[in-house]
Design a protein around this motif. Sequence first.
Motif, short mmCIF file in Angstrom:
data_model
loop_
_atom_site.label_atom_id
_atom_site.label_comp_id
_atom_site.label_asym_id
_atom_site.label_seq_id
_atom_site.Cartn_x
_atom_site.Cartn_y
_atom_site.Cartn_z
N ASP A 192 -8.22 1.95 -4.31
CA ASP A 192 -7.61 2.42 -3.06
C ASP A 192 -7.00 3.78 -3.30
N THR A 193 -6.62 4.42 -2.17
CA THR A 193 -5.97 5.74 -2.24
C THR A 193 -4.52 5.62 -1.82
N GLY A 194 -3.91 4.46 -2.16
CA GLY A 194 -2.55 4.16 -1.71
C GLY A 194 -1.49 4.86 -2.54
N LYS A 195 -0.28 4.27 -2.49
CA LYS A 195 0.88 4.94 -3.09
C LYS A 195 0.96 4.76 -4.60
N GLY A 196 0.15 3.86 -5.20
CA GLY A 196 0.15 3.66 -6.65
C GLY A 196 1.39 2.95 -7.15
N MET A 197 1.48 2.80 -8.50
CA MET A 197 2.60 2.09 -9.12
C MET A 197 3.09 2.85 -10.34
N SER A 198 4.36 2.63 -10.67
CA SER A 198 4.94 3.22 -11.87
C SER A 198 4.55 2.41 -13.10
N ALA A 199 4.73 2.99 -14.29
CA ALA A 199 4.40 2.31 -15.55
C ALA A 199 5.25 1.07 -15.74
N GLU A 200 6.48 1.10 -15.30
CA GLU A 200 7.38 -0.05 -15.44
C GLU A 200 6.86 -1.24 -14.63
N LYS A 201 6.36 -0.98 -13.43
CA LYS A 201 5.83 -2.05 -12.59
C LYS A 201 4.52 -2.60 -13.14
N LEU A 202 3.73 -1.71 -13.76
CA LEU A 202 2.44 -2.14 -14.31
C LEU A 202 2.63 -3.17 -15.42
N GLU A 203 3.71 -3.05 -16.20
CA GLU A 203 3.94 -3.97 -17.32
C GLU A 203 4.18 -5.40 -16.84
N LYS A 204 4.74 -5.59 -15.63
CA LYS A 204 5.10 -6.93 -15.15
C LYS A 204 4.24 -7.36 -13.96
N ILE A 205 3.13 -6.67 -13.75
CA ILE A 205 2.37 -6.90 -12.52
C ILE A 205 1.72 -8.28 -12.47
N LEU A 254 -9.06 -9.09 -16.21
CA LEU A 254 -8.60 -8.27 -15.08
C LEU A 254 -7.73 -7.15 -15.62
N LYS A 255 -8.12 -5.91 -15.32
CA LYS A 255 -7.38 -4.73 -15.78
C LYS A 255 -6.94 -3.91 -14.57
N VAL A 256 -5.90 -3.08 -14.76
CA VAL A 256 -5.39 -2.26 -13.67
C VAL A 256 -5.07 -0.86 -14.19
N GLN A 257 -5.41 0.12 -13.38
CA GLN A 257 -5.05 1.51 -13.65
C GLN A 257 -4.42 2.08 -12.37
N SER A 258 -3.26 2.76 -12.51
CA SER A 258 -2.59 3.25 -11.31
C SER A 258 -1.81 4.51 -11.62
N THR A 259 -1.78 5.40 -10.62
CA THR A 259 -0.99 6.63 -10.71
C THR A 259 -0.18 6.75 -9.43
N GLU A 260 1.12 6.95 -9.55
CA GLU A 260 1.98 7.03 -8.36
C GLU A 260 1.54 8.18 -7.47
N GLY A 261 1.36 7.85 -6.19
CA GLY A 261 0.98 8.85 -5.20
C GLY A 261 -0.51 9.09 -5.10
N LYS A 262 -1.32 8.49 -5.99
CA LYS A 262 -2.75 8.74 -5.96
C LYS A 262 -3.58 7.48 -5.74
N GLY A 263 -3.05 6.32 -6.03
CA GLY A 263 -3.81 5.10 -5.79
C GLY A 263 -3.91 4.21 -7.00
N THR A 264 -4.62 3.07 -6.79
CA THR A 264 -4.71 2.04 -7.83
C THR A 264 -6.14 1.52 -7.90
N SER A 265 -6.58 1.17 -9.13
CA SER A 265 -7.90 0.57 -9.33
C SER A 265 -7.74 -0.72 -10.11
N PHE A 266 -8.28 -1.82 -9.56
CA PHE A 266 -8.34 -3.09 -10.26
C PHE A 266 -9.80 -3.32 -10.70
#
Length: 782
Positions: free
Chosen positions: A715-728, A763-775
């Motif tokens: 998606d091209t959404g708001k993305g997530m921070s590294a701290e949130k990714l650790e507990k997702i 299941l893996k996740v990559q995300s950048t704040e303000g740019k989106g997320t990929s599962f």
Amino acid sequence: MRQYIICVVLCITLQHFYAQNHLIDSLQNRAEALPAGTEKVNTLLHLADYSADNRPDLAMEAAISARQTAETIGFYAASIKASLKQADLLVKQYRTREAHEIINQAIELAERSGEKILLTDALFAKGNCYNQEGKYDLSIQFTKRAITMSEQVQRKPGFLAGRYCHLGAMLRNTGAFEESLEYCHRGLAIYQQNKISAGVCYALTQISLVYAKMGDFSKSLEMEEQSLAVARESKDEYRQVVSLHNICDLLIRLGDLDKALQLTPEIERLNPVLKDLNADIELYKLRGRIFHATNDPEQALVNYQKGLAVANKTNNAAYIAGVWQDMTPSLIALGQTDKAEKGLRKAIKALEVNKDTITLESLNIQLGEVKIAQQDYETAKTIFNKVAEWYGLKSMYLESAQVYDKLAEIYLKTQQMDEALKAAQKNLELCEKTRSKTAIADAHHLLYRVFKELGDFPSALYQHEAYFLLLDSVKTIALRRRLSEERVKQNVEDLEDEKKRVERESALLLVRNRLYLTLGAMLLVILIFGSYLYTQLRRTRKKLDVQNQELTQLNQEKDKFFSIIAHDLRSPLAAFQGVGAQLKYCLEKGNMAMLDKISDMLTKSAANLSGLLDNLLSWALLNRGMMPYQPEPVNLHNTVADTFQIYENAAAAKGIHLENKVPSEISVQADLNGLQAILRNLVGNAIKFTPAGHNGLVSVSSEVESEKISITVQDTGKGMSAEKLEKIFTLEKRSDRGTAGEKGAGLGLLLCKELVELHQGVLKVQSTEGKGTSFVFSIPSA
């Protein structure tokens, strides 16, 4: 404490014994289970090696089986090895005729197959077989051929050194002393260069034996003492006992009996290290010589006959001849000259076939002694002159001197005084070259008797004085020995009483030791059982600790789970409160716009509640192991399209474009309900966190990877921070509101992770704040 040590030693010994037998049994079972092939042949060869000492019959059976199997599959190298192993076992059993046949076949096969190293082994085996039979000329012939080939193929230095010394020993037995020394020194140089202490001892001993055969006992003693020094330094008990035996023999020959006596206790301590049938023969011969020296020829003959019985079993002509050589003086003393002559002539005939010239001449000397006893002096003189001539050609001084001594005795008996004087003078000349005090003293005594018979008393007196001067030290030691023997005789009764007392104490000690061993065994069993119980207790306690930790974690997750339910079910249900009153009011007033708004709100709340309940149910089933999993071929493109259809209105409301990039022909092996739940949650989250009015995009794509299909929801959404990714993927993370205020329970991603793992994926996740997320997750391809 002593009983404890005995118990431990016994346990270790039994453990070693059973371990060795277990290894043999394991190899035997493995060999029987394996089909015909190289592995079976190698296993049989190992079995033959390990069982050769303790179970020779099994070793022979394994060697024969290995040979037959190797021939069947064309494994020529192993066939040769098995043949040589079988031949070696036959030689140890003195079945040399059968060994020769097998070795000949091994030589022929090695030549035909081009196995040069194995050919040298076969040639050495052939030489060893001839050597066992006492056929030194043939043994030398094959050994020289094997050594030449070994040098050509560059075999290991230590191996070549041993073969050089072995060849030197065989050459020594034929009287080729210079060539013998050359080979022995060549072997010694290699051993010293490579720092092989046992080899250095062996080479020095072989050189010593050559000098002894030549009659140079001083040089022989020097070499053997060097060998003993090296053996002591390297703590090699076998080489020590060999050197000590040889040194004592040389000291006796040189007349240094005092030093020889000092070494006998050390020999007695180390002698059991030698394990050989020839050693048994030598022991019987030694006892025979002792009884003969004490004027007890009957008992001497008993020991000689025992030694002869062992020698006959070996079928070795040299061993048999050695017994007859030592036994002849006792037979002469008992007047059994005919028996002595018959046995000597039979042994001489066997040695003539084998061309064992050294031992042959020794037997001829004994035959001459028999002729003297029979008063056939002419035949005796003929025999002795022939032997003396042969010894002279070989520079064997001591042996030659002994023959001239016997000739002088014959001439004295036949009153041929001039010939007696010549023989006695020649005897002295040769004895002086040997530097043996005893031999020189005996030579002077012989000259004294000759001069006395001739009436030349001044010369007789001179020889007599020289005799006593040389023999004084020897006689002193002999007197000490006789006194010691007398003291032993006087203490025989005391020793017998002491022996009986020791036997009684030994019997009591044996009973006590058995009791201690029994108690020790019981204690050992108790200790083992106690150790087992303690180990089981610790294992159970550790298991309980792990289960307690798991239970605590489950309780914590349960609390979090109920907290989520209490919080997130309340909001959708709250939307239904007062809906009836609102609907009634709007209908009465005819407010259709408000009715549309209430209808949209109810639809959205019902959808959220349905999704929440679906996730809760699926997660609960997964945790209880009751989630249905029925994988079947599923068209991925169509499944994604169905998921997009569910969220089409929600995406359109936020202006988000849904793009299905999965090719229409892609299929996966998956549980349809599980796959739909994964896509539903991931696509729903993507729409939820993509802001409206920014040309948002949610896409699903696939990529073929070996036997799996990799699926990406981006998606091209708001993305997530590294701290949130650790507990997702944990319950610790609470669900955030979407960009349009959408709510969630926080179970969707945790459910997705467990469903993907149920499909053997990740299941893996990559995300950048303000740019989106990929599962990204993987599913087996159909």
